[in-house]
Design a protein around this motif. Structure first.
Motif, short mmCIF file in Angstrom:
data_model
loop_
_atom_site.label_atom_id
_atom_site.label_comp_id
_atom_site.label_asym_id
_atom_site.label_seq_id
_atom_site.Cartn_x
_atom_site.Cartn_y
_atom_site.Cartn_z
N UNK A 1 0.84 -1.18 0.00
CA UNK A 1 0.00 0.00 0.00
C UNK A 1 0.89 1.24 0.00
N UNK A 2 0.55 2.17 -0.85
CA UNK A 2 1.27 3.44 -0.95
C UNK A 2 0.94 4.27 0.29
N UNK A 3 1.94 4.60 1.09
CA UNK A 3 1.72 5.33 2.34
C UNK A 3 1.19 6.75 2.10
N UNK B 1 -7.40 7.93 -3.79
CA UNK B 1 -7.23 7.18 -5.03
C UNK B 1 -5.89 7.54 -5.65
N UNK B 2 -5.19 6.54 -6.11
CA UNK B 2 -4.00 6.75 -6.93
C UNK B 2 -4.41 6.51 -8.37
N UNK C 1 -13.76 11.22 -3.99
CA UNK C 1 -12.42 11.06 -4.55
C UNK C 1 -12.49 10.74 -6.05
N UNK C 2 -13.42 9.90 -6.43
CA UNK C 2 -13.58 9.55 -7.84
C UNK C 2 -14.01 10.78 -8.64
N UNK C 3 -14.93 11.56 -8.10
CA UNK C 3 -15.38 12.77 -8.79
C UNK C 3 -14.22 13.74 -8.99
N UNK C 4 -13.37 13.90 -7.98
CA UNK C 4 -12.21 14.79 -8.10
C UNK C 4 -11.26 14.29 -9.19
N UNK C 5 -11.06 12.98 -9.24
CA UNK C 5 -10.18 12.40 -10.25
C UNK C 5 -10.73 12.67 -11.66
N UNK D 1 -6.68 2.13 -4.31
CA UNK D 1 -7.63 2.86 -3.47
C UNK D 1 -7.34 2.55 -2.01
N UNK D 2 -7.48 3.56 -1.15
CA UNK D 2 -7.46 3.37 0.30
C UNK D 2 -8.76 3.94 0.84
#
Length: 130
Positions: free
Chosen positions: A1-3, A29-30, A57-61, A72-73
């Motif tokens: 997992x990306x910290x 989200x990455x 988060x999805x809307x921002x992306x 995703x976290x």
């Protein structure tokens, strides 16, 4: 997992607007190009019109011109895992690959990692409309 994702989701959880349920959720989200987008749950007195952290988060992306989720976290407090709701699983499905990792966390860190297809097996997606 990306910290960096864990940190972004944790910060988003702290900013959640949850005066009714008192259950704050954060998501990060990455995107495929390495950009990170976060979101928090936003409740409303008219309960059904609240927004989930993952949806934010999805809307921002998408608003930033990206359409592919790499990782995703999702983070929430409590003893039970804060997995994405059914609607958010479908939202993630729209932009993720079968192998996309969804990390479910608590404030202490990672609780479990799922692939998109583990969370939403045999799902309906864009290719079903072809």
């Amino acid at each position: 997992m990306d910290q960096r994702l864990f940190a972004a989701a944790s910060a988003a959880m702290e900013r959640a607007y949850a005066p009714y349920s008192k259950f704050q959720v954060g998501a990060a989200i990455l995107a495929a190009d390495g950009q990170i987008y976060s979101g928090c749950n936003v409740e409303n007195a008219a309960y059904p019109v609240g927004t989930c952290a993952e949806a934010g988060a999805i809307a921002a992306m998408v608003c930033d011109g990206r359409q592919q989720i790499r990782e995703v976290v999702v983070i929430g407090r409590g003893d039970a895992m804060c997995t994405p709701c059914g609607g958010c699983r479908q939202r993630i499905r729209e932009f993720a690959t079968p192998e996309t990792k969804i990390h479910v966390c608590g404030p202490e860190g990672l609780r479990r990692t799922f692939t998109r297809d583990e969370l939403l097996p045999e799902s309906f997606g864009p290719e079903n409309l072809s």
